[in-house]
Design an enzyme around this catalytic site. Structure first.
Site, short mmCIF file in Angstrom:
data_model
loop_
_atom_site.label_atom_id
_atom_site.label_comp_id
_atom_site.label_asym_id
_atom_site.label_seq_id
_atom_site.Cartn_x
_atom_site.Cartn_y
_atom_site.Cartn_z
N THR B 179 0.87 -1.18 0.00
CA THR B 179 0.00 0.00 0.00
C THR B 179 0.90 1.22 0.00
O THR B 179 1.92 1.25 0.68
CB THR B 179 -0.88 0.05 1.26
OG1 THR B 179 -0.01 0.17 2.40
CG2 THR B 179 -1.73 -1.17 1.41
N GLU B 323 -5.69 -4.22 0.21
CA GLU B 323 -5.94 -5.28 1.19
C GLU B 323 -7.04 -6.25 0.75
O GLU B 323 -7.27 -7.27 1.38
CB GLU B 323 -6.35 -4.66 2.55
CG GLU B 323 -5.26 -3.91 3.28
CD GLU B 323 -5.11 -2.45 2.82
OE1 GLU B 323 -5.60 -2.11 1.72
OE2 GLU B 323 -4.51 -1.65 3.56
N LYS B 433 -14.02 14.94 13.84
CA LYS B 433 -14.79 14.43 14.98
C LYS B 433 -15.14 15.60 15.89
O LYS B 433 -14.29 16.08 16.64
CB LYS B 433 -13.98 13.39 15.76
CG LYS B 433 -13.83 12.05 15.04
CD LYS B 433 -12.44 11.82 14.52
CE LYS B 433 -12.34 10.52 13.72
NZ LYS B 433 -11.16 10.52 12.82
N TRP B 438 -19.51 12.94 13.47
CA TRP B 438 -18.56 13.10 12.39
C TRP B 438 -19.03 14.14 11.37
O TRP B 438 -20.21 14.20 11.02
CB TRP B 438 -18.33 11.76 11.67
CG TRP B 438 -17.54 10.78 12.49
CD1 TRP B 438 -17.04 10.96 13.74
CD2 TRP B 438 -17.19 9.46 12.10
NE1 TRP B 438 -16.37 9.85 14.15
CE2 TRP B 438 -16.44 8.89 13.18
CE3 TRP B 438 -17.39 8.69 10.96
CZ2 TRP B 438 -15.92 7.60 13.13
CZ3 TRP B 438 -16.88 7.39 10.93
CH2 TRP B 438 -16.15 6.86 12.00
#
Lengths: 550, 550
Positions: B179, B323, B433, B438
């Site tokens: 990644t 992934e 946050k 959120w």
């Protein structure tokens, strides 16, 4: 150790209930048509799992069914394996002694039984120690006294509609089915979670039997027969509507369900579709929703494929085995055949097809060599892949016979053409081994049965001291036949088509071909009788071996 | 133990070479277009495996590539993993220090390098102990002295075109990709044989990116980027024709390949297709063969979807991660949306889509609760399934952060609508946050950039003693902008659309948004700079928390 999450059935149930909560599951049952939705289905499946927990069913316990194709039966398809137990579908058409053997061999804890089959099961269970400790639940809303069995609705009643589906390993046994061998004891095949996941995936591809969320899927093939070819799982993964045709559907029921539920894809053996064709000829049936029929079990005659083609319905051959979860090949037309003529296409579509991606196959001849892909040679089909079992349940001697270096020896003798389509030529046990080469008993039978004066015929290999085996034909003459000239007439027919060494050493007239319990020709009986009664003599030609006359 | 045969890539290579020996693999390379067939490809792949054997490569050794999308690169896709080694595709666009880290961390034995990248690789390797013991082969017909590297054709030359492909376990490492994290060291992801088999299957379904034997598949997405989204494997399983666009294809090359090779399906990031659109506007390009474009990496603007719709080409969003092997979701239209209006369909198709069968997903909010599927709430997307890795290579601390109870925490913040379509709202590390809820930085950015006088904008959360974080907007005003009134103009725009507690506590003018190496907004820099320089003061409204004004 690197790797992904385990492969289980859980995500398919989850997917359908979350993405298609309102899609219907329709079921014909003893008391008419019922309807539910994936959302309700998920709730009932959770209730079933909770009820099984309460009943004391634990991980890897076997829970059996003795049922027709109904929505309740479908609830066991996800409920049993996803809570960690193993779903064992028993064929209710088996003779009692087989049922007793199977229940005992599988060590079933609990059997879900259709009300119409309760009496038969009670008969098999009565006084049989194989059934000691087995409990029963009747798939309806009334219990059955003879089995001391509560009804399914009471069994579920009051249980929570949520279940915390466990995280199961890929190799957890999830399903089980017994092969109904014509000889010997039935052999158990276990399906792991991973095998069922893999089968769902390989058959969902465009090269298999793709399904989508606007499909309406009706498995007529019994759910006790290798998971109805996996269709209940595949249709769930795709979010399709399900239609279950219930106990003993006749052509009228099938036609009605296609019309009223808008069935797009259905599956079953040729007999079912011959029945539907006949019904359609005499009645007005709207088949317009129907897109494709999956045919397996035995080959669909070309006339059937044509009949449905004329009505806009594609007949797709599929071939597989209990040991393969079960689907191996599908007769999807390759794109380079799109411009071939209709008859060429029909030839291809009449074969058993091409293996789905992920499955390898090879065809092995008498000398353990791979045959050419020429559509002429033939040999035994060997297959391997993640949907194919590596062993039978507790049958080491059968394993030795049927598995080799990771390959399953299918027992089917096939040819394979340059396009990769396999065609079943014979069963390995029926193919005639003459002078180191193989003769297809099925081809000879078909050729003989093409004679107008032959009503039935079968060809078996009988032991021969020089050539190992030689073909002998058993013929049931038609009533009008002149028995004196028929033998020569048949031989003439065969001489035109086959090399000399294929010709039968003898033609024997019989009154009836002996049949097995499932209606197939029982060659074993004839073979034993013939080799016991008489030995083959001078009738055999000197050139009863290949390569001498062609 | 019951179970099926292992899941490996071998059957796909076998299938294509046996069933489609004459189907072409076309490759644009430095010296023009080359053509081969599956049959020749299988032979060359066997030669490669034999050459690797000879070179001393053993099971589980890592063999790397530093290459563009070419047929030779595709040979390593099957040749390396199917002989038992592990294919590690390195991104040649990474800075040298990352390349050095990756080669060392993966312990690569051998690197196949494109001639045009040999100089860059030699630069990274020069004097670097991370490259000790690494050998090189140049993907062409001329070696490179700086790397002491033979050319690929000599490497293969003389080796047998048959190889006895071994029977590998499902969990054998087959692939590897790092990644390219914006922070910290790149993390290695290993793909087992089973993960790649499973990914091929889940994406081959009608719910994924189905391919057939009449498809012509051109992956523009780089083959060093998570196996080009798995397309070389999927196309092989399907027996499709392959087209590899080679080094740095420009819009003209892509248009030419589509026209001349009859490409039906292609895939890449939106920038590629924006380039093609522009080229098509100025030149006569025949897109008639093209059926669908898979778009990933970032969202395709609706205008792009419309443009291609008008030319009969379907734009399909796909979303995934390194992934995940990588594809998770595809924006296939559900059948019950077929009668919805075009704009509604466009809304759905503009989202990241629905997970393919076999993958489960849930969206978790700040309080660790699953959110409602209402298209409004959002939370972090968690996924699990057989194509998703369970861990990073030798990075236990990263595992702890990104994996939980079998789920991968994707780091993507999404909403999910009642139909199950996910839409990416933000990255978890960028979401703000505030008071236990959120705020999407991406939504605010898009709203601010909609202002005519804003050239670029980014919104970051900065620490706040009472509310934990509060949004601050960094705006690059357009040249014509009146900087005195712009701030109020932006706030007015936002007030119309968002609750008060979403409004930025401050709007700061900057000359340029800092970018990462791959061109993405680098919020880290701004966040650090802002929280270091100044503390937020009285600008924050008292109601900077949810539930107080909406």
């Amino acid at each position: 150790m690197p790797g992904g999450h385990t492969q289980t059935l859980r995500p398919f149930l989850w997917r359908a209930s979350k993405l298609y909560p309102d899609t219907e599951i329709v079921s014909r049952d003893h008391d008419g048509i019922s309807r539910t939705t994936y959302s309700e289905y998920a709730g009932r499946t959770a209730q079933l799992a909770n009820a099984l927990d309460d009943h004391g069913i634990e991980h890897e316990d076997r829970v059996a069914t003795f049922c027709w194709n109904t929505e309740r039966h479908y609830e066991t398809y996800f409920g049993v394996p996803s809570m960690g137990a193993q779903l064992h579908t028993i064929n209710p058409l088996l003779p009692d002694e087989h049922v007793r053997y199977i229940v005992d061999n599988a060590d079933d804890e609990l059997i879900f039984v259709d009300p119409s089959l309760a009496e038969k099961l009670a008969g098999a269970a009565e006084g049989a120690e194989e059934f000691d400790g087995v409990d029963f639940v009747v798939m309806g809303d009334e219990g059955v006294e003879a089995l001391d069995a509560p009804d399914y609705e009471s069994f579920l009643d009051g249980h929570d509609t949520e279940y915390d589906w466990p995280d199961l390993p890929s190799d957890q046994p999830a399903g089980m089915c017994y092969t109904s061998g014509t000889t010997g004891k039935p052999k158990g095949v276990e399906y792991t979670q991973s095998m069922l996941w893999s089968h769902t995936m390989t058959t969902l591809t465009p090269q298999g039997i793709p399904m989508e969320d606007d499909d309406v899927v009706m498995p007529v093939v019994p759910m006790f027969h290798v998971n109805a070819w996996g269709m209940p799982f595949t249709a769930t993964a795709a979010g399709s509507k399900h239609v279950y045709p219930g106990p003993s559907p006749d052509p009228e029921d099938i036609a009605m369900l296609i019309e009223e539920e808008g069935v797009t894809v259905t599956a079953g053996v040729p007999t079912v579709w011959l029945g539907l064709m006949e019904y359609c000829e005499d009645n007005e049936v709207d088949l317009s929703s129907l897109d494709r029929i999956i045919v397996g079990g035995s080959a669909a005659p070309k006339s059937m494929i044509r009949w449905f083609d004329n009505r806009g319905v594609e007949v797709l051959h599929a071939w597989g085995m209990t040991e393969m979860s079960p689907i191996g090949s599908v007769s999807q037309l390759k794109s380079d055949l799109e411009d071939a003529g209709y008859e060429t296409q029909l030839d291809k579509r009449g074969k058993q097809g091409i293996m789905v991606p992920g499955i390898e196959y090879k065809i092995i001849d008498e000398n353990d060599e791979e045959i050419a892909w020429d559509g002429e040679e033939f040999g035994e089909l060997h297959v391997r892949g993640p949907t194919i079992t590596k062993e039978y349940f507790e049958r080491p001697e059968a394993n030795e016979e049927d598995f080799e270096d990771g390959w399953l020896k299918t027992g089917d003798v096939v040819s394979v053409d340059p396009d990769g389509y396999i065609q079943i030529v014979d069963r390995a046990k029926d193919v005639i081994k003459s002078g180191g080469e193989w003769i297809s008993s099925v081809e000879l039978e078909n050729a003989i049965m093409a004679h107008d004066d032959v009503s039935e015929a079968t060809v078996v290999g009988v032991p021969h001291e020089k050539w190992q085996e030689r073909p002998v034909a058993f013929v049931v003459p038609a009533e009008r036949a002149d028995r004196d000239t028929l033998e020569e007439g048949i031989m003439e027919l065969l001489r035109d088509e086959y090399p000399k060494w294929w010709l039968p050493d003898a033609i024997e007239y019989i009154e009836e071909v002996p049949k097995t319990a499932t209606g197939k020709f029982s060659k074993k009986d004839l073979r034993e009788q013939y080799s016991g009664d008489r030995l083959l003599a001078g009738n055999t030609p000197d050139e009863a071996a290949p390569g001498q006359d062609d």
